[in-house]
Design a protein around this motif. Structure first.
Motif, mmCIF file in Angstrom:
data_model
loop_
_atom_site.group_PDB
_atom_site.id
_atom_site.type_symbol
_atom_site.label_atom_id
_atom_site.label_comp_id
_atom_site.label_asym_id
_atom_site.label_seq_id
_atom_site.Cartn_x
_atom_site.Cartn_y
_atom_site.Cartn_z
ATOM 1 N N ALA A 21 60.702 35.206 55.566
ATOM 2 C CA ALA A 21 61.732 36.175 55.193
ATOM 3 C C ALA A 21 63.115 35.587 55.448
ATOM 4 C CB ALA A 21 61.540 37.475 55.968
ATOM 5 N N LEU A 22 63.285 34.940 56.591
ATOM 6 C CA LEU A 22 64.569 34.317 56.917
ATOM 7 C C LEU A 22 64.895 33.209 55.923
ATOM 8 C CD1 LEU A 22 67.016 34.090 58.755
ATOM 9 C CD2 LEU A 22 65.666 32.606 60.248
ATOM 10 N N LEU A 23 63.921 32.390 55.587
ATOM 11 C CA LEU A 23 64.133 31.316 54.624
ATOM 12 C C LEU A 23 64.570 31.876 53.269
ATOM 13 C CD1 LEU A 23 63.977 28.298 53.904
ATOM 14 C CD2 LEU A 23 61.569 28.679 53.319
ATOM 15 N N PHE A 24 63.905 32.930 52.804
ATOM 16 C CA PHE A 24 64.260 33.553 51.533
ATOM 17 C C PHE A 24 65.710 34.032 51.554
ATOM 18 C CE2 PHE A 24 64.686 37.373 48.900
ATOM 19 C CZ PHE A 24 64.306 36.876 47.663
ATOM 20 N N MET A 25 66.102 34.691 52.629
ATOM 21 C CA MET A 25 67.458 35.237 52.712
ATOM 22 C C MET A 25 68.509 34.134 52.869
ATOM 23 S SD MET A 25 67.332 38.363 52.142
ATOM 24 C CE MET A 25 66.252 39.785 52.174
ATOM 25 N N VAL A 26 68.182 33.066 53.589
ATOM 26 C CA VAL A 26 69.129 31.952 53.736
ATOM 27 C C VAL A 26 69.321 31.247 52.391
ATOM 28 C CG1 VAL A 26 69.424 29.670 54.809
ATOM 29 C CG2 VAL A 26 68.791 31.635 56.203
ATOM 30 N N VAL A 27 68.257 31.092 51.622
ATOM 31 C CA VAL A 27 68.387 30.514 50.291
ATOM 32 C C VAL A 27 69.275 31.418 49.420
ATOM 33 C CG1 VAL A 27 67.116 29.986 48.156
ATOM 34 C CG2 VAL A 27 66.265 29.168 50.348
#
Length: 143
Positions: A21-27
């Protein structure tokens, strides 16, 4: 008695899901920064037309959605209860952004089917991340 929402031990997949989830939002934040820093002169004509047709409130909704989403996902990784309301704010902003894309006639006419599919996918993933935060709070996994 319904034990579905009784506190349960944290699932072994929780950390991986929160990190995704964090990776998706950082992208999403990185793409927002690229969009905001893009030079009109370097854009193709169709991209420039879409860029110029966007009202400011759609750009602001996108920024709020991505920044709140990244903060909420970070709170998920840290297992904090504040993640749920922050991610709900992100979901509301994403829905406003999607509504703006679909309801602004000048912009909607310039979007391709792929652009609309990506916008719907982003909305669906954001809803899923919010659902995950809600599920995690209900299970007692967030402090």
């Amino acid at each position: 008695m319904d034990d579905r929402f009784a506190p349960q031990p944290i699932a072994p997949w929780y950390t991986a899901a929160a990190a995704c989830a964090l990776l998706f939002m950082v992208v999403g934040c990185a793409l927002l920064l690229l969009d905001l820093s893009a030079s009109r002169a370097s854009m193709a004509l169709d991209q420039r037309a879409v860029h110029d047709a966007r009202p400011l409130w759609i750009v602001v909704a996108n920024a709020v959605a991505m920044l709140a989403g990244a903060l909420g996902a970070l709170l998920l990784v840290m297992r904090r209860k504040l993640a749920e309301p922050v991610l709900f704010g992100s979901l509301v902003a994403v829905i406003l952004w999607l509504a703006g894309l679909l309801l602004t006639p000048d912009l909607r006419d310039l979007l391709s089917t792929n652009d609309i599919a990506v916008a719907l996918s982003v909305t669906l993933v954001t809803w899923t991340i919010f659902w995950f935060a809600r599920h995690s709070r209900q299970r007692g996994w967030l402090r």
